[in-house]
Design an enzyme around this catalytic site. Structure first.
Site, PDB file in Angstrom:
ATOM      1  N   ASP A   1      10.325  18.265  58.949  1.00 25.65           N
ATOM      2  CA  ASP A   1      11.493  19.072  58.608  1.00 25.65           C
ATOM      3  C   ASP A   1      12.509  18.248  57.817  1.00 25.65           C
ATOM      4  O   ASP A   1      13.163  18.757  56.895  1.00 25.65           O
ATOM      5  CB  ASP A   1      12.159  19.610  59.877  1.00 25.65           C
ATOM      6  CG  ASP A   1      11.335  20.704  60.532  1.00 25.65           C
ATOM      7  OD1 ASP A   1      10.349  21.149  59.925  1.00 25.65           O
ATOM      8  OD2 ASP A   1      11.676  21.109  61.664  1.00 25.65           O
ATOM      9  N   ASN A   2      12.667  16.964  58.187  1.00 23.79           N
ATOM     10  CA  ASN A   2      13.636  16.117  57.499  1.00 23.79           C
ATOM     11  C   ASN A   2      13.253  15.925  56.034  1.00 23.79           C
ATOM     12  O   ASN A   2      14.107  15.953  55.145  1.00 23.79           O
ATOM     13  CB  ASN A   2      13.731  14.751  58.193  1.00 23.79           C
ATOM     14  CG  ASN A   2      14.329  14.865  59.577  1.00 23.79           C
ATOM     15  OD1 ASN A   2      15.266  15.613  59.785  1.00 23.79           O
ATOM     16  ND2 ASN A   2      13.788  14.124  60.521  1.00 23.79           N
TER      17      ASN A   2
ATOM     18  N   GLU B   1      24.312  24.941  71.135  1.00 29.86           N
ATOM     19  CA  GLU B   1      23.002  25.115  71.769  1.00 29.86           C
ATOM     20  C   GLU B   1      22.049  24.043  71.255  1.00 29.86           C
ATOM     21  O   GLU B   1      22.260  23.474  70.183  1.00 29.86           O
ATOM     22  CB  GLU B   1      22.417  26.492  71.418  1.00 29.86           C
ATOM     23  CG  GLU B   1      23.314  27.663  71.750  1.00 29.86           C
ATOM     24  CD  GLU B   1      22.856  28.947  71.059  1.00 29.86           C
ATOM     25  OE1 GLU B   1      21.689  29.010  70.611  1.00 29.86           O
ATOM     26  OE2 GLU B   1      23.686  29.866  70.930  1.00 29.86           O
TER      27      GLU B   1
ATOM     28  N   ARG C   1       9.917  35.713  61.856  1.00 33.08           N
ATOM     29  CA  ARG C   1      10.960  35.679  60.837  1.00 33.08           C
ATOM     30  C   ARG C   1      10.411  36.094  59.470  1.00 33.08           C
ATOM     31  O   ARG C   1      11.053  36.820  58.728  1.00 33.08           O
ATOM     32  CB  ARG C   1      11.550  34.266  60.720  1.00 33.08           C
ATOM     33  CG  ARG C   1      12.679  34.180  59.695  1.00 33.08           C
ATOM     34  CD  ARG C   1      12.931  32.738  59.229  1.00 33.08           C
ATOM     35  NE  ARG C   1      13.292  31.863  60.319  1.00 33.08           N
ATOM     36  CZ  ARG C   1      14.526  31.719  60.789  1.00 33.08           C
ATOM     37  NH1 ARG C   1      15.505  32.417  60.250  1.00 33.08           N
ATOM     38  NH2 ARG C   1      14.781  30.897  61.776  1.00 33.08           N
TER      39      ARG C   1
ATOM     40  N   CYS D   1       2.623 -21.589  49.071  1.00 32.71           N
ATOM     41  CA  CYS D   1       2.067 -22.927  48.806  1.00 32.71           C
ATOM     42  C   CYS D   1       1.069 -22.947  47.655  1.00 32.71           C
ATOM     43  O   CYS D   1       0.525 -24.003  47.336  1.00 32.71           O
ATOM     44  CB  CYS D   1       1.425 -23.490  50.069  1.00 32.71           C
ATOM     45  SG  CYS D   1      -0.113 -22.656  50.544  1.00 32.71           S
TER      46      CYS D   1
END
Length: 682
Positions: free
Chosen positions: A42-43, A124, A147, A420
């Site tokens: 989601d982020n 919430e 939705r 090195c």
């Protein structure tokens, strides 16, 4: 944007960026909203979308007509019948820090009359599941809808009926013609772990996370599948049919709870500081919650004010989501540097455009080895996703190849050591390249010193890497044995900047105290390749003293638990290298010593074959986790860092957190400190 308008080179570049972001956002909209199989966090999605919004706000004349920033999701799946929402199911705007939150509350105040300013807010938990609308007629459940795209959703009524905590009859709502309740369908952590455990045993589908599991279960065409999944519904709003006497969001949730719905924690606040304080407490308690959350939702509590504030095209003005610090962020890989570890391992480190991940600024990320670089196909200049959770070392989890510049080149393994200049080798069949300089390589010498004094090795407090490297550069310390001759250089040490006589005295005291150690610590401290804490403990227990270990053949070493052929050869060769023997002898001559380990036949070890996990603080004994681990290992147990179905027992001290919750959900035996002390005879 006017399609006939001629664009200059700069505008064309901006439009190209918009088009690339639009393609990505639309692709992930479809994966998240339609296929229930998101491929990014989601982020990451939020960052892609915000990047597009920022471009559109800066260049409104160039905004593309098909931009997805004005819609919630994507088209519903055709396999379910479609239902138009009476009231659109809007998404939420986001805030990510206290300044953003302050700005949100300022915008709310700007739209209110003076008498209504500084309203109370209801907070919430932001549950990580699938948003669903439930409709009741005269108290009887009649329909469940997803939705979808916010305007039209999918009819999942038959599946919703199988969710145990959704009331199908509401006696207190018999006089309400139409009641619409919205909320989140999710899968609790314990149920998710059980589902995946059973799936592995039956070779069925294993889900990536609880949200995917919930969405995949809820959108099965066969309701019997959903009925067998551990789903739960948490209500968060009443959108139709709320009794007129209820005028606050908090009261609406209390009423929902009263008539039979499950709701999450609710808190009333009146200012930014109260929200921030609650936010920080929720982050601290997040891992112990029974379900996944990804932030908090902040709503104006007064329903009349909500109506007055209204909404934008896709989100309400009276509510926002306060997201947790991103555990995954998108940034640019500016360079790759190759570092040399104490064992000579050549490790690539990515240098990033600094980015906030998990609450901290990350500018470096491990790329592990050349094989991982090739697997990711990551190049300097690429846009990458970086993940960090808790104290986990940040890592690259995704390369955005579609956003790659044209002039990038594949990464190749360096032929020579960056420290090195010795040749670098990559043994056939191995992933780790190594510098062949060994003791000639300053990086390996310095890292060996730092490892030797570390907490789990000789535990010399006050002698950290900063001072060791400084002493090394001044020629005072070359090998670990030189540490025990630092007292001969006390006059020089006192003159080191910011060290001082008191710090030097404390350091020398700690060095002297470290001479009295244990065999397992010493074996771990001398830095044999392939020998970590557990193998050092096994070697000490098996051989009892250093001399038999140094003289052991490869076959004898292979007889030690968890020591394979490769590790046995590394140990054997280590003790046959003359310079290593010289250093060990010098350490013993300097006074480093240990008690011989009492060897116990494995048949007589009471915890042989068991796997234990330690959590919490051991208050009664004051024992550290390392000491408790050593005690358990001495009784034959393996000590792991995580709880699983294979865990034999969990040693739980005070303030035990998520590991205790998980152990209880799996039926793992929980051992309290008093029982543990009796077990070890303390």
């Amino acid at each position: 944007m006017n399609a006939n308008k001629k664009l200059d080179a700069e505008q064309q570049e901006i439009v190209a960026k918009m088009r690339a972001l639009i393609t990505e956002v639309r692709k992930h909209n479809n994966a998240y909203y339609v296929m229930d199989a998101p491929t990014i966090s989601d982020n990451e999605y939020d960052q892609l979308r915000l990047s597009l919004i920022e471009l559109e706000e800066r260049y409104p004349d160039l905004t593309q007509s098909d931009s997805p920033t004005a819609s919630v999701g994507d088209d519903p799946l055709p396999s379910f019948s479609q239902v138009k929402h009476d009231i659109p199911m809007l998404s939420l705007g986001n805030v990510f820090n206290k300044d953003d939150l302050t700005e949100f509350m300022r915008r709310v105040n700007d739209r209110l009359n003076d008498k209504d300013k500084n309203p109370s807010y209801e907070v919430e938990l932001k549950l990580d599941g699938l948003a669903v609308s439930l409709k009741y007629h005269k108290g009887y459940f009649v329909r469940g809808v997803t939705r979808g795209d916010g305007q039209t959703g999918e009819d999942i009524t038959q599946n919703v009926r199988t969710i145990n905590n959704i009331p199908l009859v509401l006696e207190q709502a018999f006089d309400i013609d139409v009641l619409e309740v919205r909320g989140e369908v999710l899968m609790p952590k314990a149920g998710f772990e059980r589902l995946n455990r059973e799936a592995k045993q039956s070779e069925g589908k294993v889900f990536a996370n609880p949200r995917n599991a919930a969405a995949g279960s809820l959108r099965q065409l066969d309701p019997a599948v959903a009925a067998n999944r551990p789903l739960a519904f948490y209500a968060y709003s009443v959108n139709q049919g709320l009794p007129e006497h209820i005028t606050q969001q908090s009261a609406a949730l209390a009423w929902l709870k009263e008539i039979g719905f499950t709701v999450s924690a609710v808190k009333l606040v009146s200012n930014v500081d109260q929200v921030q304080s609650y936010y920080e407490s929720v982050i601290e308690a997040r891992s112990s919650l029974p379900f996944e959350i990804d932030g908090m939702v902040i709503k104006v509590d007064d329903l009349q004010l909500q109506s007055q504030l209204g909404h934008l095209s896709r989100e309400p003005r009276w509510a926002t989501a306060y997201k947790f610090p991103a555990e995954t962020a998108i940034t640019k890989l500016n360079a790759i540097e190759w570092q040399v570890g104490r064992t000579g391992q050549i490790t690539p480190v990515g240098k990033l455009e600094p980015v906030q991940v998990g609450g901290v600024t990350v500018s470096n990320v491990t790329l592990h080895n050349i094989g991982e670089i090739q697997r990711l196909d990551v190049r300097v200049g690429d846009t990458v996703s970086v993940h960090r959770a808790g104290d986990v070392i940040p890592k690259v989890t995704r390369v955005w190849h579609d956003l790659r510049p044209e002039d990038t080149e594949p990464v190749t393994l360096p032929e020579h050591c960056p420290v090195c200049d010795s040749p670098v080798v990559l043994p056939e069949g191995e992933a780790l390249a190594r510098c062949t300089g060994e003791l000639f390589c300053p990086a390996q010498q310095q890292e060996a010193l730092i490892h030797f004094v570390s907490r789990k090795a000789m535990d010399i407090e006050g002698l950290g890497g900063r001072w060791l490297i400084s002493f090394f550069e001044h020629g005072i310390v070359k090998t670990v044995a030189d540490i025990y001759h630092l007292h001969e250089h006390k006059a020089d040490l006192v003159n080191f900047e910011k060290l001082g006589e008191k710090s030097v005295n404390n350091m020398l005291t700690a060095i002297e105290q470290s001479k009295n150690t244990t065999l397992s610590r010493f074996i771990y401290a001398i830095g044999i390749k392939g020998v970590g804490e557990t193998n050092a403990q096994n070697l000490a227990q098996h051989f009892g003293d250093l001399a038999p270990l140094m003289e052991a053949s490869i076959e004898a070493l292979e007889a030690v638990p968890d020591i394979g052929t490769i590790t046995a050869e590394l140990i054997y060769n280590f003790f046959r290298a003359e310079h290593n023997v010289e250093v060990i002898e010098a350490l013993q001559q300097a006074g480093v010593h240990w008690d011989k380990v009492e060897q116990v036949a494995s048949d007589n070890l009471p915890l042989e074959g068991q796997t234990w996990v330690i959590t919490g603080t051991l208050v009664e004994s004051g024992m550290s986790r390392d000491d408790a681990k050593a005690e358990l290992q001495a009784l034959g147990a393996k000590v792991s860092g995580s709880v699983s179905a294979k865990t034999s027992a969990l040693l739980a001290g005070e303030k035990a957190g998520s590991k205790l919750t998980k152990a209880e959900s799996l039926g793992v035996r929980v051992v309290l400190e008093k029982e543990f002390l009796a077990l070890i005879g303390a």
